[in-house]
Design a protein around this motif. Structure first.
Motif, PDB file in Angstrom:
ATOM      1  N   UNK B  78       2.003   1.295  -2.919  1.00 52.21           N
ATOM      2  CA  UNK B  78       1.927   1.060  -4.370  1.00 52.21           C
ATOM      3  C   UNK B  78       1.716   2.365  -5.132  1.00 52.21           C
ATOM      4  N   UNK B 101       9.874  -4.810 -12.435  1.00 53.69           N
ATOM      5  CA  UNK B 101       9.571  -5.496 -11.170  1.00 53.69           C
ATOM      6  C   UNK B 101       8.255  -5.043 -10.521  1.00 53.69           C
ATOM      7  N   UNK B 102       8.050  -3.714 -10.311  1.00 50.81           N
ATOM      8  CA  UNK B 102       6.772  -3.313  -9.703  1.00 50.81           C
ATOM      9  C   UNK B 102       5.568  -3.662 -10.574  1.00 50.81           C
ATOM     10  N   UNK B 104       5.407  -6.295 -12.590  1.00 52.42           N
ATOM     11  CA  UNK B 104       5.235  -7.744 -12.437  1.00 52.42           C
ATOM     12  C   UNK B 104       4.491  -8.078 -11.146  1.00 52.42           C
ATOM     13  N   UNK B 105       4.804  -7.308 -10.114  1.00 51.58           N
ATOM     14  CA  UNK B 105       4.202  -7.595  -8.803  1.00 51.58           C
ATOM     15  C   UNK B 105       2.735  -7.168  -8.738  1.00 51.58           C
ATOM     16  N   UNK B 106       2.437  -6.010  -9.310  1.00 51.59           N
ATOM     17  CA  UNK B 106       1.115  -5.430  -9.030  1.00 51.59           C
ATOM     18  C   UNK B 106       0.249  -5.121 -10.248  1.00 51.59           C
ATOM     19  N   UNK B 111       2.234  -9.355 -20.451  1.00 55.88           N
ATOM     20  CA  UNK B 111       3.700  -9.241 -20.406  1.00 55.88           C
ATOM     21  C   UNK B 111       4.192  -8.229 -21.438  1.00 55.88           C
ATOM     22  N   UNK B 114       3.665  -4.816 -20.223  1.00 54.34           N
ATOM     23  CA  UNK B 114       4.639  -4.487 -19.150  1.00 54.34           C
ATOM     24  C   UNK B 114       5.988  -4.111 -19.748  1.00 54.34           C
ATOM     25  N   UNK B 152      12.176   3.012 -12.619  1.00 55.32           N
ATOM     26  CA  UNK B 152      11.474   2.012 -11.811  1.00 55.32           C
ATOM     27  C   UNK B 152      10.464   2.680 -10.883  1.00 55.32           C
TER      28      UNK B 152
END
Lengths: 246, 255
Positions: B78, B101-102, B104-106, B111, B114, B152
């Motif tokens: 991470x 995406x990363x 959202x995951x961690x 929102x 993000x 990303x």
């Protein structure tokens, strides 16, 4: 075919797949998408095949069992039990192994060869869990609906023969499909559907996940996924039938 | 900083990397160069932890990767961003979703935060987020894909950035843009950046700390300024394969 080495890798992949998701919200977001892609999008083919197979099975049964000693309604009964016991679960699962299985294997295989799976791993994402779990759970959840739908469509196809031909009166057919109904057959069909759904999604995902090379290899992985999940379905069918019906 | 000590790696009994030791400093561009098949990618994937090494140690600061459990490696990852040769964007997601995406995951941010962070990362790599956000990777050029991949990679503020042949398939102008971008980000965020390349233009542009791999062995180490005076046969064969660099050497050293 599964060698011991392959089986070991499959089990290890399933261990990673069925671990706790890194992010439950992402899992719940993926699940309905997969259910639509794997289940809802298969309804069309199930509808067509089940209706036509139901119709043709009824015609064949009538033509081959014509005897004054066999009541006509028994043709409806035979169609119902054939649909319930084998067609809607086993044969439909073999068809789904071709449609859904190749889709899963080629999707995951393409992600593997274009390094998208490596990208996920490097981010710290459990790629097996993120990619495969929603597919497996999604297809398992869809299977009871698909199997029930297939039975219904098969009987509808039979009813079509009764309505549009003079091979069997509709009243006899309707009586036959209700006669001596054993509710456990439905349970048996559902249970088989759940197992087969798991096999289709997990075996196909396995071949996609371990694909390597280029586009040709993704095609090969897809073929292997269909062949091996079909073989696994046939084997599991024998085991489940032996355990549940004998 | 990443430190590799006496690293050995083999596949099916065939030794691919032999006794590699190197230090990759933070805030500057570290490059691994060498011919195709020399073991560069294996070295990079070993350092990241995608390959389990046979012997040796890999230190991320004071953490030894070789002693880490799978869970610890996952946590370490991470802190890592990676730019792949083919960008490796998720083709089922839009540009914005790829960058998010990363997060959202961690990330536990909202929102809105993000999305703001993703847009910031896109702007940082000189992409107008309003224009590209809703496009899919297949709808943008190769150079833009690389920039989205960088966006990303930096979304989670990584401490370590790995780039596997970031310029492959790009025209010289776009390649230079990508090089400058990676260099700028490395210096701005004090990231430890390791680039795998055989593009000599890139080496001469941004290579601060270079290691040259020849047949799985570290054959040379230095900076771009040392290359012309290295007196290493294998390195000379690699660097001066093109007439252009032969001429540059002649003009600089008179040899």
């Amino acid at each position: 075919m599964f060698g011991l080495d392959t089986l070991g890798r499959y089990v290890k992949l399933m261990q990673r797949t069925f671990s706790k998701p890194d992010n439950w919200r992402m899992f719940w977001r993926q699940l309905p998408k997969e259910m639509v892609k794997l289940g809802v999008d298969s309804i069309g083919i199930i509808l067509i095949i089940s209706i036509f197979m139901g119709a043709i099975m009824l015609m064949q049964t009538i033509l081959n069992t014509e005897s004054p000693f066999i009541p006509r309604y028994s043709n409806g009964l035979i169609l119902r039990d054939t649909m319930l016991l084998e067609f809607a679960s086993s044969i439909m699962s073999l068809l789904l192994a071709g449609k859904v299985g190749s889709n899963i294997a080629s999707e995951i295989g393409s992600m593997r060869i274009t390094e998208q799976i490596d990208a996920m791993e490097i981010m710290g994402v459990n790629s097996a869990n993120y990619l495969i779990l929603p597919k497996v759970v999604g297809l398992i959840l869809c299977m009871p609906v698909l199997v029930t739908f297939s039975v219904f469509c098969g009987l509808l196809g039979g009813a079509g023969i009764a309505v549009f031909t003079d091979m069997i009166p509709l009243a006899d057919f309707v009586y036959g499909i209700q006669y001596a109904f054993i509710p456990f057959y439905y349970t048996y069909s559902m249970i088989k559907g759940l197992f087969f759904g798991f096999i289709i999604a997990s075996v196909s995902a396995f071949y996609g996940y371990y694909a390597y090379g280029g586009a040709l290899d993704v095609g090969r992985a897809s073929t292997n996924a269909v062949v091996n999940s079909s073989i696994a379905i046939l084997l599991m069918n024998i085991i489940l039938t032996r355990l549940m019906l004998t | 900083m990443i430190e590799v000590k006496n690293l050995y790696k083999s596949f099916d009994g065939k030794e691919v990397l032999k006794d590699i030791s190197a230090t990759f400093k933070s805030g500057e561009i570290n490059q691994i160069i060498g011919q195709s098949g020399s073991g560069k990618t294996v070295l990079m994937k070993s350092i990241i932890g995608l390959f389990r090494i046979d012997r040796g140690q890999i230190w991320y600061g004071d953490r030894n990767l070789t002693d880490m459990t799978r869970k610890e490696i996952k946590l370490l990852h991470q802190e890592v961003g990676m730019l792949f040769q083919g960008a490796a964007l998720f083709d089922s997601m839009t540009v914005l979703e790829n960058v998010m995406f990363p997060l959202e995951m961690f990330s536990k941010t909202t929102k809105k935060e993000k999305i703001e962070r993703s847009r910031f990362c896109l702007e940082r790599v000189n992409l107008k987020s309003t224009q590209v956000s809703s496009l899919f990777p297949s709808e943008i050029s190769g150079g833009m894909q690389k920039r989205v991949a960088i966006a990303r990679a930096i979304a989670l503020n990584p401490k370590y950035l790995f780039c596997d042949e970031p310029n492959s398939g790009l025209d010289p102008v776009t390649a230079l843009v990508i090089d400058r971008l990676i260099e700028g980000i490395t210096q701005e965020y004090n990231i430890t950046t390791i680039i795998n390349t055989h593009d000599m233009n890139s080496v001469m542009e941004i290579g601060a700390n270079i290691i040259f791999i020849e047949k799985g062995v570290k054959a040379w180490e230095g900076s771009k300024d040392d290359i012309f005076t290295a007196h290493n046969e294998a390195l000379d064969n690699f660097v001066f394969a093109s007439n252009l660099y032969k001429k540059i050497r002649t003009s600089q050293t008179g040899k």
